[in-house]
Design a protein around this motif. Structure first.
Motif, short mmCIF file in Angstrom:
data_model
loop_
_atom_site.label_atom_id
_atom_site.label_comp_id
_atom_site.label_asym_id
_atom_site.label_seq_id
_atom_site.Cartn_x
_atom_site.Cartn_y
_atom_site.Cartn_z
N ARG A 268 0.83 -1.21 0.00
CA ARG A 268 0.00 0.00 0.00
C ARG A 268 0.86 1.26 0.00
N VAL A 269 1.98 1.21 0.73
CA VAL A 269 2.87 2.37 0.78
C VAL A 269 3.46 2.64 -0.60
N GLU A 270 3.87 1.58 -1.29
CA GLU A 270 4.56 1.76 -2.57
C GLU A 270 3.62 1.97 -3.75
N GLN A 271 2.40 1.42 -3.67
CA GLN A 271 1.52 1.43 -4.83
C GLN A 271 0.34 2.39 -4.72
N VAL A 276 0.25 7.39 5.39
CA VAL A 276 0.86 6.33 6.19
C VAL A 276 0.00 6.02 7.41
N GLU A 277 -0.60 7.05 8.02
CA GLU A 277 -1.44 6.84 9.20
C GLU A 277 -2.63 5.95 8.86
N LEU A 282 -5.25 0.31 8.59
CA LEU A 282 -5.83 -0.72 7.72
C LEU A 282 -5.21 -2.09 7.97
N VAL A 283 -3.93 -2.13 8.29
CA VAL A 283 -3.25 -3.41 8.44
C VAL A 283 -3.06 -3.81 9.91
N GLY A 284 -3.61 -3.03 10.83
CA GLY A 284 -3.60 -3.44 12.22
C GLY A 284 -2.50 -2.89 13.08
N PHE A 285 -1.62 -2.03 12.52
CA PHE A 285 -0.60 -1.42 13.37
C PHE A 285 -1.19 -0.33 14.25
N PRO A 303 8.65 3.63 6.08
CA PRO A 303 7.62 3.69 5.03
C PRO A 303 7.83 4.86 4.07
N GLN A 304 8.19 6.02 4.61
CA GLN A 304 8.38 7.20 3.77
C GLN A 304 9.54 6.99 2.79
N ALA A 305 10.61 6.35 3.26
CA ALA A 305 11.75 6.12 2.37
C ALA A 305 11.39 5.14 1.25
N LEU A 306 10.65 4.08 1.57
CA LEU A 306 10.24 3.13 0.55
C LEU A 306 9.28 3.76 -0.44
#
Length: 316
Positions: A268-271, A276-277, A282-285, A303-306
């Motif tokens: 999700r981060v890359e695509q 990020v929040e 969405l993924v449970g973190f 996440p920001q770097a990726l």
């Protein structure tokens, strides 16, 4: 002072397990004022042999090996080598200051008795087999490389370069190692404690209970995934579930949940352009800081770097 690096190979060894680390050590001489390494390739008997792509290389006999660092490369089913190969590696290792393996080369070190009672890693596909074959080894399946005293082991092919960079830093300093990484166009320098990527995606556990649990985790990433919840899915007691799950996946339930959440979040981060929040929820973190720490453990990047890297690849 020039240090000698000896690589142990055998028929059908993995080409990149040799070429990756060898290139790193070779480049250390190009980026510095003097060449710090001499590189040699050994096999049990010496002579010419073929690698995994059928290319012949010339080797020296291992009984001639007296090097500072002995590196055993990986390949298909190295544990099936003759007993004489393990003994030859064992004797050569006793003469070396530092011993290492790349990928499934760990099976050769294990067969030679060099990993007994030690921490070690290998390619994630072989980690469970290594642990089951050699119960006295503390296999750390989620590590890129592991150093235990004078013995180093690394995961898949690219991890051999990470291991070589770490050795170059130890021998020659940070600046030379960083310069080699730049020449190879690889990250400087993935820490040894970083997790191997996506080790759970292709797992095929032995028991139905563990398969059901992994599937349940993937479908309920945003739910509470405690040991009590997961053990009930497996129809096992919490203690029995934890023991079986660790044996079949190489992970604790908590680490597996974190890994699968991180893998889902990475896509999700890359695509996508979702914040990020939002992805963390969405993924449970739930907490983006928890997700950031999980990304650093699993991927060595925030996440920001990726997201920036993925964007750069899409829009060069």
């Amino acid at each position: 002072m020039t240090l000698s690096i000896g690589f142990f190979v055998y028929p059908n060894h993995q080409t990149l397990d040799l070429a990756g680390p060898m290139s790193a050590f070779g480049l250390a001489g190009r980026v510095g004022e003097t060449s710090p390494y001499e590189l040699h390739v050994f096999s049990e008997q010496g002579g010419r042999l073929e690698n995994s792509v059928g290319v012949e290389i010339t080797t020296r006999a291992l009984n001639e090996c007296s090097v500072d660092t002995l590196i055993v490369v990986g390949g298909g089913q190295p544990e099936k080598l003759p007993d004489s190969s393990f003994e030859a590696v064992k004797q050569a290792a006793y003469r070396a200051r530092r011993v290492a393996s790349v990928c499934t080369g760990a099976f050769i070190l294990a067969g030679a008795g060099l990993l007994s009672g030690r921490r070690a890693t290998t390619h994630w596909r072989g980690a469970l087999r290594l642990q089951q074959s050699y119960p006295d080894i503390h296999v750390e399946a989620d590590r890129i490389y592991v150093r235990d005293g004078h013995i180093w082991t690394s995961a898949g092919t690219s991890a051999g370069i990470d291991l070589a960079l770490a050795m170059i830093e130890e021998d020659c300093g940070h600046d030379i190692s960083q310069a080699v990484a730049r020449e190879l166009v690889v990250y400087y320098r993935r820490p040894g404690g970083q997790s191997q990527f996506s080790t759970l995606s292709d797992l095929e556990p032995d028991s139905d209970g563990t398969r059901l649990v992994l599937d349940y985790i993937r479908r309920h990433l945003d739910a509470s995934l405690t040991v009590d919840v997961l053990s009930s899915v497996a129809c096992q007691s919490p203690r029995q579930f934890t023991r079986i799950f660790k044996r079949e996946t190489g992970e604790t339930p908590a680490r597996a949940v974190e890994r699968l959440r991180a893998e889902a979040a990475r896509w999700r981060v890359e695509q996508t352009l979702k914040p990020v929040e939002t992805i963390a929820c969405l993924v449970g973190f739930n907490d983006p800081e928890r997700m950031r720490r999980a990304f650093l453990r699993c991927f060595g990047q925030t996440p920001q770097a990726l997201r920036r890297i993925a964007s750069d690849h899409r829009h060069p």
